[in-house]
Enzyme design. Structure first.
Site, short mmCIF file in Angstrom:
data_model
loop_
_atom_site.label_atom_id
_atom_site.label_comp_id
_atom_site.label_asym_id
_atom_site.label_seq_id
_atom_site.Cartn_x
_atom_site.Cartn_y
_atom_site.Cartn_z
N GLY A 1 -5.05 6.10 -7.68
CA GLY A 1 -5.80 5.53 -6.36
C GLY A 1 -5.47 6.65 -5.54
O GLY A 1 -5.07 7.60 -5.48
N SER A 2 -5.29 5.79 -4.19
CA SER A 2 -5.39 6.86 -2.75
C SER A 2 -4.24 7.79 -2.66
O SER A 2 -4.16 8.65 -1.85
CB SER A 2 -6.00 6.09 -1.80
OG SER A 2 -7.18 5.50 -1.61
N ILE A 3 -3.21 7.27 -3.17
CA ILE A 3 -1.87 8.04 -2.97
C ILE A 3 -2.24 9.58 -3.73
O ILE A 3 -1.26 10.58 -3.20
CB ILE A 3 -0.48 7.62 -3.90
CG1 ILE A 3 -0.83 7.34 -5.12
CG2 ILE A 3 -0.30 6.26 -2.82
CD1 ILE A 3 0.46 6.82 -5.79
N PHE A 4 -2.90 9.57 -4.57
CA PHE A 4 -3.64 10.94 -5.03
C PHE A 4 -4.00 11.95 -4.00
O PHE A 4 -4.15 13.05 -4.54
CB PHE A 4 -4.30 10.63 -6.27
CG PHE A 4 -4.38 11.87 -7.28
CD1 PHE A 4 -3.43 12.00 -8.44
CD2 PHE A 4 -5.59 12.76 -7.39
CE1 PHE A 4 -3.28 13.24 -9.27
CE2 PHE A 4 -5.46 13.88 -8.18
CZ PHE A 4 -4.34 14.15 -8.99
#
Length: 576
Positions: A291-294
């Protein structure tokens, strides 16, 4: 004088006697030749078999300690207690003593004494001290046999880190599995002469090879930091109703793993009764769509390739089509004209897709490989998984993947891969190989002298430039200050990013369940630790900002205190 007849008889007797003597000598000589020459080797082998014995000399598996010397794994001895009823003579006196030591009813002991069999098992796995007490009784008919076993004083706290050792002495999972060959040592053997009663003759052994004790391992993990991670993970699981989770802490400047905790866990002292699915370390074996941590990686690639700058603008109307697929923001709303810093702070999927498509597939996936995705980190923990990254040209890669991969969808990573990649940003753009063994200590079996090998940090490659790393770190600080306020740590500037990932199923993504995460490091200007938090299916709130972010703050506050890192105001004022 003898007559002729008598002389003839005497001559015949002499001839017969000589014949018998010659025959006897011939037979004896023949037998001697047969035994001493023809079958000499066979008889010698039989003699050796009768009087020469060989027995193994067991080795001792190496100890495992944390970086401060706290024992995490060691070899201990338990006892199997048995009785030979025909040899027991003082049943009434012996029964209460055995009952008291073993903690079993006296009637059970008496029943064993009265069993109509030559041998009867009384108790298995008896503690070392109790076994020594039984041996001290020196009671006839009572046997107490030592059984080596692997012991883990910290129980489940380090279960996934240390792994397990089975009944045959082979290690699996964790460092027990990865270092099984060196930590297991080498068994010796002794060749000796056996007496008529089967006892070993008190002579020098015919041959003796000493056992080589296993290598001792000193890990990079710190028991106190491990305890902090465990306690805060347990608090988060209970507070937010998550099913499972992982906390991974690393020194981003060296790649040393400081803590590795996952739940559910197991007790390595009793792993036979554990769920087999729990034995592998989720931090290195399990993969998930991050998800968004990527987005940290996507922004790093775009900044380093010159595709964007923090002030580059993009008009966000809430949706963007990539490869025939429409990509929406998490709230399906548009935000108008935004900068790249705004896009990271607000975690906009449209901006992430704009960035990846602007870079192009070759540049984007080249940077993903530079950050180590799709391959093993080669950490020294058993059963590591490589994650999953589709590349252009693969049969299952589609143009829309260029958009979805940019915000961590359609790509699978392990927690360790993700933390290693973000630690490269904290480490001024240099990717470091993660490791968990700090020292290997071997002992010479003859002299007892120890030899210490210290593991040194290993640079893998430069992922991004130092300037890019500084720029991205400043943007990640703004993410904390403007977008993830619950991750802020009073007195310290930290950098990080939240994530809320959908969970893929056989029929698409789950409509409600999510994986909440946070990844960050501190202090932002000179990182001493990087932390990844992953909470699976939290029920109180699906969002990483409301679950994983406050968990990071709780951990970071305790790490700053434990590692004696002064607040920024004091620390920066002391710098020349």
């Amino acid at each position: 004088m003898l007559s002729g007849k008598e002389l003839t008889i005497s001559s015949r007797r002499l001839t017969l006697l000589v014949f018998c003597l010659v025959f006897g000598v011939t037979v004896v000589g023949g037998r001697l030749i047969y035994y001493q020459i023809l079958i000499h080797d066979q008889l010698q082998d039989q003699a050796v078999e009768q009087r020469v014995r060989e027995k193994p000399i067991p080795t001792q598996r190496g100890d495992i300690t944390d970086v401060n010397g706290h024992l995490l794994a060691l070899d201990t001895v338990s006892w199997d207690v048995s009785v030979s009823p025909p040899l027991v003579t003082n049943e009434k006196e012996l029964a209460p003593k055995l009952s008291g030591i073993l903690g079993i009813p006296e009637t059970t002991v008496l029943t064993a004494f009265e069993a109509d069999m030559p041998w009867f098992p009384l108790a298995r796995g008896v503690e070392y001290e109790k076994g020594e007490s039984i041996r001290a009784l020196d009671a006839g008919g009572v046997g107490c046999d030592p059984i080596p076993r692997r012991s883990y004083p910290e129980g489940s706290l380090f279960a996934h880190v240390v792994g397990i050792v089975n009944s045959t002495g082979d290690g699996f999972y964790g460092v027990e599995g990865y270092y099984n060959q060196v930590i297991g040592g080498a068994e010796g053997h002794k060749v000796y002469e056996q007496g008529p009663g089967g006892n070993e003759l008190p002579l020098l052994p015919l041959e003796e090879i000493l056992a080589e004790p296993g290598t001792n391992l000193v890990l990079t993990v710190d028991r106190n930091i491990q305890l902090i991670a465990q306690q805060e993970l347990q608090n988060a699981l209970e507070k937010y109703g998550a099913k499972s989770g992982t906390v991974l802490i690393m020194d981003p400047q060296t790649g040393a793993i400081l803590a590795d905790v996952s739940y559910p866990s197991f007790d390595p002292n009793d792993f036979a009764h554990a769920d087999p699915d729990l034995l592998a370390d989720p931090a290195v074996s399990d993969m998930w769509e991050p998800g968004s941590i990527f987005k940290i990686v996507t922004w790093a690639a775009a900044l380093d390739s010159g595709t964007i700058s923090p002030g580059t603008t993009f008009y966000d109307n809430g949706a963007l089509e990539v490869g025939g697929r429409v990509i929406y923001n998490w709230n399906r709303e548009g935000n108008g004209l935004v900068t790249m810093t705004d896009g990271l702070v607000m975690s906009l999927n449209t901006v992430a897709s704009f960035i990846s498509t602007s870079m192009g597939k070759e540049t984007f996936y080249t940077y993903l490989r530079r950050f180590g995705f799709g391959v093993l980190t080669e950490v020294d923990l058993d059963s590591e998984g490589p994650g999953m990254m589709k590349l252009p040209g693969d049969s299952n890669w589609f143009p829309s993947d260029l958009g979805t991969n940019s915000f961590g969808q359609g790509i699978a990573v392990t927690p360790l891969q993700m933390l290693t990649a973000v630690s490269a940003v904290a480490n001024r753009g240099t990717l470091i190989k993660p490791y968990i063994v700090h020292q290997l200590i071997t002992t010479d079996p003859e002299t007892g002298q120890q030899h210490v090998v210290e593991v040194q940090p290993m640079v893998v490659r430069r992922a991004i430039s130092q300037e890019t790393a500084r720029t991205l770190t400043s943007m990640m600080e703004e993410v904390i200050e403007r977008g993830s306020s619950q991750a802020q740590v009073p007195g310290y500037r930290v950098a990080g990013k939240t994530g809320t990932a959908q969970i893929p199923t056989a029929y698409g993504y789950h409509p409600t369940d999510t994986i909440a995460s946070f990844i960050g490091f501190g202090p932002a200007d000179n990182p001493r630790f990087s932390v990844l938090i992953k909470l699976d299916r939290p029920s109180v709130s699906p969002w990483g900002t409301q679950t994983a972010a406050p968990t990071f703050r709780a951990i970071a506050e305790r790490l700053f205190a434990y590692m004696q890192i002064p607040p920024d105001e004091i620390r920066l004022a002391e710098q020349p």
